[in-house]
Design a protein around this motif. Structure first.
Motif, mmCIF file in Angstrom:
data_model
loop_
_atom_site.group_PDB
_atom_site.id
_atom_site.type_symbol
_atom_site.label_atom_id
_atom_site.label_comp_id
_atom_site.label_asym_id
_atom_site.label_seq_id
_atom_site.Cartn_x
_atom_site.Cartn_y
_atom_site.Cartn_z
ATOM 1 N N UNK A 1 -35.523 -33.744 -8.151
ATOM 2 C CA UNK A 1 -34.618 -34.371 -7.196
ATOM 3 C C UNK A 1 -33.523 -35.027 -8.004
ATOM 4 N N UNK A 2 -32.397 -34.367 -8.129
ATOM 5 C CA UNK A 2 -31.372 -34.842 -9.027
ATOM 6 C C UNK A 2 -30.311 -35.690 -8.331
ATOM 7 N N UNK A 3 -30.656 -36.216 -7.190
ATOM 8 C CA UNK A 3 -29.733 -37.140 -6.548
ATOM 9 C C UNK A 3 -29.425 -38.288 -7.481
ATOM 10 N N UNK A 4 -28.176 -38.753 -7.390
ATOM 11 C CA UNK A 4 -27.791 -39.869 -8.236
ATOM 12 C C UNK A 4 -28.597 -41.121 -7.900
ATOM 13 N N UNK A 5 -29.193 -41.137 -6.690
ATOM 14 C CA UNK A 5 -29.998 -42.272 -6.272
ATOM 15 C C UNK A 5 -31.498 -41.993 -6.409
ATOM 16 N N UNK A 6 -31.860 -41.018 -7.209
ATOM 17 C CA UNK A 6 -33.266 -40.640 -7.335
ATOM 18 C C UNK A 6 -34.075 -41.786 -7.930
ATOM 19 N N UNK A 7 -35.364 -41.728 -7.701
ATOM 20 C CA UNK A 7 -36.280 -42.713 -8.240
ATOM 21 C C UNK A 7 -36.569 -42.338 -9.693
ATOM 22 N N UNK A 8 -36.012 -43.099 -10.623
ATOM 23 C CA UNK A 8 -36.159 -42.767 -12.039
ATOM 24 C C UNK A 8 -37.600 -42.903 -12.505
ATOM 25 N N UNK A 9 -38.367 -43.777 -11.851
ATOM 26 C CA UNK A 9 -39.774 -43.904 -12.192
ATOM 27 C C UNK A 9 -40.549 -42.649 -11.851
ATOM 28 N N UNK A 10 -40.223 -42.046 -10.707
ATOM 29 C CA UNK A 10 -40.878 -40.797 -10.316
ATOM 30 C C UNK A 10 -40.448 -39.668 -11.248
ATOM 31 N N UNK A 11 -39.163 -39.655 -11.631
ATOM 32 C CA UNK A 11 -38.699 -38.637 -12.582
ATOM 33 C C UNK A 11 -39.436 -38.783 -13.911
ATOM 34 N N UNK A 12 -39.697 -40.020 -14.314
ATOM 35 C CA UNK A 12 -40.440 -40.263 -15.553
ATOM 36 C C UNK A 12 -41.860 -39.736 -15.437
ATOM 37 N N UNK A 13 -42.515 -40.017 -14.314
ATOM 38 C CA UNK A 13 -43.864 -39.503 -14.098
ATOM 39 C C UNK A 13 -43.873 -37.988 -14.050
ATOM 40 N N UNK A 14 -42.828 -37.411 -13.499
ATOM 41 C CA UNK A 14 -42.730 -35.957 -13.451
ATOM 42 C C UNK A 14 -42.672 -35.384 -14.864
ATOM 43 N N UNK A 15 -41.922 -36.066 -15.726
ATOM 44 C CA UNK A 15 -41.855 -35.643 -17.118
ATOM 45 C C UNK A 15 -43.207 -35.743 -17.799
ATOM 46 N N UNK A 16 -43.926 -36.845 -17.547
ATOM 47 C CA UNK A 16 -45.270 -36.994 -18.097
ATOM 48 C C UNK A 16 -46.188 -35.894 -17.597
ATOM 49 N N UNK B 1 -38.245 -39.024 -20.771
ATOM 50 C CA UNK B 1 -39.217 -38.361 -19.907
ATOM 51 C C UNK B 1 -38.580 -37.935 -18.577
ATOM 52 N N UNK B 2 -37.687 -38.777 -18.059
ATOM 53 C CA UNK B 2 -37.004 -38.437 -16.814
ATOM 54 C C UNK B 2 -36.134 -37.199 -16.996
ATOM 55 N N UNK B 3 -35.500 -37.078 -18.155
ATOM 56 C CA UNK B 3 -34.671 -35.904 -18.435
ATOM 57 C C UNK B 3 -35.530 -34.648 -18.486
ATOM 58 N N UNK B 4 -36.679 -34.735 -19.121
ATOM 59 C CA UNK B 4 -37.602 -33.593 -19.158
ATOM 60 C C UNK B 4 -38.105 -33.291 -17.745
ATOM 61 N N UNK B 5 -38.402 -34.353 -16.995
ATOM 62 C CA UNK B 5 -38.869 -34.164 -15.633
ATOM 63 C C UNK B 5 -37.868 -33.454 -14.750
ATOM 64 N N UNK B 6 -36.593 -33.637 -15.032
ATOM 65 C CA UNK B 6 -35.549 -32.970 -14.273
ATOM 66 C C UNK B 6 -35.599 -31.450 -14.435
ATOM 67 N N UNK B 7 -36.260 -30.981 -15.498
ATOM 68 C CA UNK B 7 -36.399 -29.541 -15.741
ATOM 69 C C UNK B 7 -37.844 -29.081 -15.539
ATOM 70 N N UNK B 8 -38.623 -29.835 -14.792
ATOM 71 C CA UNK B 8 -40.053 -29.542 -14.696
ATOM 72 C C UNK B 8 -40.344 -28.178 -14.068
ATOM 73 N N UNK B 9 -39.555 -27.782 -13.074
ATOM 74 C CA UNK B 9 -39.820 -26.478 -12.441
ATOM 75 C C UNK B 9 -39.551 -25.345 -13.420
ATOM 76 N N UNK B 10 -38.458 -25.440 -14.163
ATOM 77 C CA UNK B 10 -38.154 -24.432 -15.173
ATOM 78 C C UNK B 10 -39.262 -24.361 -16.232
ATOM 79 N N UNK B 11 -39.720 -25.523 -16.659
ATOM 80 C CA UNK B 11 -40.798 -25.568 -17.646
ATOM 81 C C UNK B 11 -42.071 -24.968 -17.070
#
Length: 362
Positions: free
Chosen positions: A8-23, A271-281
């Motif tokens: 979810x790359x909205x500028x208002x995304x939850x960065x904590x969730x993006x971090x967990x996604x990366x983890x 981790x949030x940056x990695x999470x942003x590519x989680x589907x590709x990974x």
């Protein structure tokens, strides 16, 4: 901009969730690198620290990944029958098209590359599309979950906490009883995914009621500590894990562990940056992990720690690089990653705006 089951790359995304996604995606790739037993992945012995690492996160990796999917869905849910067709069509583009492409590429790669752990003969490729195959069972199962969720949403079954809780408890019962035995399109995995997807949905939809209740937090922590402690006891005492034990640990460790991680989430830009590519990974990490493992074997490298580190890095880095290279082509981003063309153009515009903001003098 890029929006999906996984991202979810909205500028208002939850960065904590993006971090967990990366983890979550790192743990998932690490698990695939190690392998579920001595015949897969790095083929590590059962007494190695790799096997212990794999086992310790066994009941948390995919549950967390699925919980995040439900949490992200709840940010933009559907509520009317008029939205359902469009919603399912989006999931076909987002999930099934890249699924068929990625499965085909992996089957061909494994069939023609010496040294791969598993491969299907060309006349059996069709099985990879209709039965669980590698990590792609998740895509098959989660697509069905989305269909189920769409009907529940239209019926208004989860508009209030009570309705959601009843359905969530029913999904736990469905998973524990193991009533669905059909492996076609990973139907037997759907109860597992539905249970954790519903948990993520509920945590987002009823956030204040669930996370502001100290009793729920304390009980979750106690249950998690006891269940993870029992899991460790079984490992070190070589206790037998029958179906009931595995199912119970999956429910207890997975639900309470994911709940606590979402409650205590933190913000990590990396981790949030990695999470942003989680589907590709998720889709293409096998090419990086298997390819680097085979290459290191040809070089004569035998150290398992080196194998693990390089395979993990390549399993994450290669799909990200692949996505960046293909990013200029709307057609490729659609068929390879499931991004709609208008979303890809919107993503480019957002990046241009961000660049303008960065370079504008004040």
């Amino acid at each position: 901009m890029k929006s999906s089951l996984f991202t979810n790359t909205s500028l208002n995304r939850d960065k904590g969730i993006e971090t967990l996604r990366g983890m979550a995606i790192i743990f998932m790739v690490a698990g695939h690198v190690i392998g579920s037993d001595y015949r897969s992945g790095l083929k590590v012995p059962d007494n190695s620290w790799f096997r212990y690492f794999y086992y310790s996160f066994e009941y948390l990796r995919m549950p967390l990944f699925t919980v995040i999917s439900g949490f992200v869905y709840a940010m933009r849910p559907i509520s009317t029958s008029g939205e359902q067709k469009k919603f399912i069509n989006r999931k076909i583009v987002r999930l099934l098209i890249p699924f068929f492409i990625a499965v085909t590429l992996l089957c061909v790669f494994q069939a023609i590359t010496p040294g791969t752990n598993a491969k299907l003969p060309f006349d059996k490729f069709w099985r990879a599309y209709v039965f669980p195959y590698a990590q792609f069972w998740f895509v098959q199962g989660i697509f069905i979950v989305f269909i189920v969720i769409s009907f529940l949403e239209i019926a208004g079954a989860m508009k209030n906490l009570k309705g959601w809780l009843l359905i969530f408890l029913a999904s736990i019962l469905l998973f524990y009883t193991d009533l669905i035995k059909i492996t076609l399109f990973s139907l037997d995995r759907v109860p597992f995914l539905l249970m954790f997807f519903l948990l993520g949905l509920g945590m987002k939809r009823f956030y204040s009621k669930l996370f502001n209740n100290k009793l729920i937090a304390v009980c979750s922590l106690l249950v998690f500590l006891m269940s993870i402690g029992y899991q460790q006891f079984l490992y070190f005492n070589e206790g037998a894990e029958n179906h009931n034990v595995v199912s119970l640990l999956t429910i207890l460790v997975g639900t309470t562990g994911a709940f606590l991680l979402v409650m205590m989430r933190f913000d990590s830009p990396a981790l949030a940056w990695i999470g942003n590519y989680s589907y590709e990974i998720f889709l293409y990490h096998s090419f990086g992990t298997a390819g680097s493992r085979i290459f290191m074997k040809l070089l004569g490298i035998s150290n398992l720690n080196v194998y693990f580190a390089i395979c993990l890095i390549m399993g994450i880095a290669l799909p990200i690089l692949f996505r960046i290279i293909c990013g200029a082509s709307p057609l490729l981003t659609t068929i390879l990653f499931g991004e709609r063309r208008n979303k890809n153009r919107e993503h480019i515009k957002v990046k241009q705006k961000e660049a303008a903001i960065t370079t504008t003098p004040y």
